[in-house]
Design a protein around this motif. Structure first.
Motif, PDB file in Angstrom:
ATOM      1  N   ALA A   1      14.270  35.346 -14.151  1.00 20.69           N
ATOM      2  CA  ALA A   1      15.163  34.882 -15.361  1.00 20.69           C
ATOM      3  C   ALA A   1      15.454  33.768 -15.411  1.00 20.69           C
ATOM      4  O   ALA A   1      15.961  33.275 -16.457  1.00 20.69           O
ATOM      5  N   GLU A   2      15.543  32.943 -14.314  1.00 14.89           N
ATOM      6  CA  GLU A   2      16.138  31.718 -14.341  1.00 14.89           C
ATOM      7  C   GLU A   2      14.837  30.653 -15.207  1.00 14.89           C
ATOM      8  O   GLU A   2      15.258  29.686 -15.955  1.00 14.89           O
TER       9      GLU A   2
ATOM     10  N   LEU B   1      12.889  32.018 -17.266  1.00 23.57           N
ATOM     11  CA  LEU B   1      13.151  32.223 -18.829  1.00 23.57           C
ATOM     12  C   LEU B   1      14.496  31.563 -19.396  1.00 23.57           C
ATOM     13  O   LEU B   1      14.501  31.353 -20.718  1.00 23.57           O
ATOM     14  N   ARG B   2      15.427  31.451 -18.668  1.00 20.14           N
ATOM     15  CA  ARG B   2      16.532  30.407 -19.228  1.00 20.14           C
ATOM     16  C   ARG B   2      16.066  29.161 -19.750  1.00 20.14           C
ATOM     17  O   ARG B   2      16.709  28.790 -20.562  1.00 20.14           O
ATOM     18  N   ARG B   3      15.407  28.627 -18.926  1.00 23.36           N
ATOM     19  CA  ARG B   3      15.052  27.323 -19.060  1.00 23.36           C
ATOM     20  C   ARG B   3      13.827  27.113 -20.252  1.00 23.36           C
ATOM     21  O   ARG B   3      13.840  26.296 -20.852  1.00 23.36           O
TER      22      ARG B   3
ATOM     23  N   PRO C   1      12.547  29.838 -22.778  1.00 24.99           N
ATOM     24  CA  PRO C   1      12.649  31.243 -23.253  1.00 24.99           C
ATOM     25  C   PRO C   1      11.381  31.850 -23.959  1.00 24.99           C
ATOM     26  O   PRO C   1      11.218  33.056 -23.734  1.00 24.99           O
TER      27      PRO C   1
ATOM     28  N   ASP D   1      11.975  27.516 -30.731  1.00 32.82           N
ATOM     29  CA  ASP D   1      13.027  27.607 -29.726  1.00 32.82           C
ATOM     30  C   ASP D   1      14.039  26.737 -30.164  1.00 32.82           C
ATOM     31  O   ASP D   1      13.683  25.359 -30.114  1.00 32.82           O
TER      32      ASP D   1
ATOM     33  N   TRP E   1      13.679  21.423 -22.885  1.00 34.32           N
ATOM     34  CA  TRP E   1      12.793  22.427 -21.880  1.00 34.32           C
ATOM     35  C   TRP E   1      12.150  21.100 -20.851  1.00 34.32           C
ATOM     36  O   TRP E   1      12.076  20.026 -21.139  1.00 34.32           O
TER      37      TRP E   1
END
Length: 382
Positions: free
Chosen positions: A124-125, A127-129, A131, A237, A243
């Motif tokens: 999850a983390e 993907l936060r960084r 996506p 994005d 990123w």
């Protein structure tokens, strides 16, 4: 030796030290030396930093590289974070970070990354960084928050201005054509001039062994290795410019934002002869395929591509020190692509050895000593 010296009516320019090569290694050590000696810096091209330096991915990554490189990188950190007053007008470092993704079978790479400073995060983390990351395909996600981008133009320009302020003399279009030792001095024919000094610093990068051969000095066995890179369109994005650098375990590629686009490299290291490098299209195609296996982003074309040379000594560590078989001939070569991130510490270390001063205290405290980088380690019977 007199063979090869040009017979002409050249005037002779005298100095205490001649530095050959104006990439980051040559410019930075010349700047360190100029405060204590008369230094001439010779560059074969029309501008400094034309080859490896100007084509670098430009990161400061203390978790990456052989042990001595990591030490030199860490020791350069204070300089990068707070350069001397007047050195540059912009920040040398800007935040980036690095994200490594790995599969279950990449356990050895994961352990090495953790040992070198990377920290685990969950999917999850990750993907936060990033996506667009295909997180479902990976078992491990590791980050290094310390990694930063380096403003290479500002860094090189700062060293060069510092060199000139201290009275150093910088010459472009000064390809070395001949070198010979006469008495206590080296005589160097370069461009249309002749230069004379008791010390020559060989900071010629991929051409360092070529320079040694011209001088009648035994080669080290340096191997230039080509690295390809390309610019592709930005991923879809809106947060893309923030990123981190992204790469998979095993380094099938690495990528990071730059100038509103994405820089992509296959992280190749193909042995080549020293030359004005170009990209390997096949390697770049493989990098695109590997990238698309990690990131949800279809790459339809390369906007531009280039190649650079990273030069390695046989054991992978830099070569820094006087050649014991050639009086006054000093090696500063084999940085292996880490020349930017180690430039402060390595130039201070090299300058101390050139001037026969003690190793700077901060470097000695990190156990960076003369013998570990000495060219004598490659000589027969050493």
């Amino acid at each position: 030796m007199t063979e090869g010296l040009l017979v002409s009516a050249m005037s002779t320019i005298t100095a205490d030290i001649i530095v050959i090569g104006a990439g980051i290694a040559g410019v930075s050590v010349a700047a360190q030396l100029a405060g204590e000696a008369r230094v001439v810096l010779l560059e074969r091209e029309t501008a400094p930093g034309t080859h490896s330096t100007g084509r670098s991915a430009a990161s400061w990554e203390p978790s990456f590289g052989p042990p001595v490189i990591r030490k030199l990188t860490l020791a350069s950190g204070p300089f990068f974070r707070q350069p001397p007053d007047g050195f540059v007008e912009v920040a040398l470092l800007s935040p980036r970070g690095s994200l490594m993704v790995a599969r279950e079978s990449d356990g050895a790479d994961v352990e090495e990354a953790l040992a070198n400073g990377y920290q685990p995060i969950d999917a999850a983390e990750a993907l936060r960084r990033v996506p667009l990351l295909k997180a479902r395909d990976f078992a491990h996600f590791l980050v290094d928050e310390v990694v930063t981008d380096v403003d290479v133009d500002a860094l090189l320009g700062g060293f060069l201005r510092d060199f000139k302020r201290k009275g150093g003399r910088f010459l472009t279009n000064a390809e070395v054509k001949a070198i010979a030792r006469f008495g206590t001095d080296w005589v160097v024919d370069a461009g249309v001039e002749r230069y004379e000094a008791p010390i020559v610093v060989n900071a010629a990068g991929a051409w360092a062994d070529v320079i040694a051969a011209l001088a009648g000095v035994g080669k080290i066995g340096l191997v230039p290795k080509r690295r390809s890179a390309a610019i592709i369109a930005a991923p879809p994005d809106p947060g893309f410019p923030r990123w981190p650098q992204v790469f998979p375990a095993g380094e099938g590629f690495y990528c990071k934002p730059t100038g509103g686009k994405l820089m992509l490299s296959p992280a190749d290291a193909t042995p080549v002869e020293p030359h004005d490098a170009w990209s390997d299209d096949l390697k770049l195609a493989e990098a695109v395929e590997a990238y698309q296996a990690v990131i949800e982003h279809e790459v339809t074309r390369l906007e531009r591509s280039w190649g650079g040379l990273r030069t390695f000594a046989p054991d992978g560590d830099p070569v820094v020190g006087y050649d014991r078989e050639a009086q006054g001939f000093f090696w500063l070569a084999g940085q292996g692509g880490y020349g930017i991130q180690t430039s402060d510490a390595l130039s201070r270390f090299a300058a101390a050895l050139v001037l026969r001063h003690p190793v700077p205290e901060d470097l000695a405290a990190m156990a960076i000593d003369r013998s570990s980088l000495d060219p004598a380690r490659f000589r027969q019977g050493a």
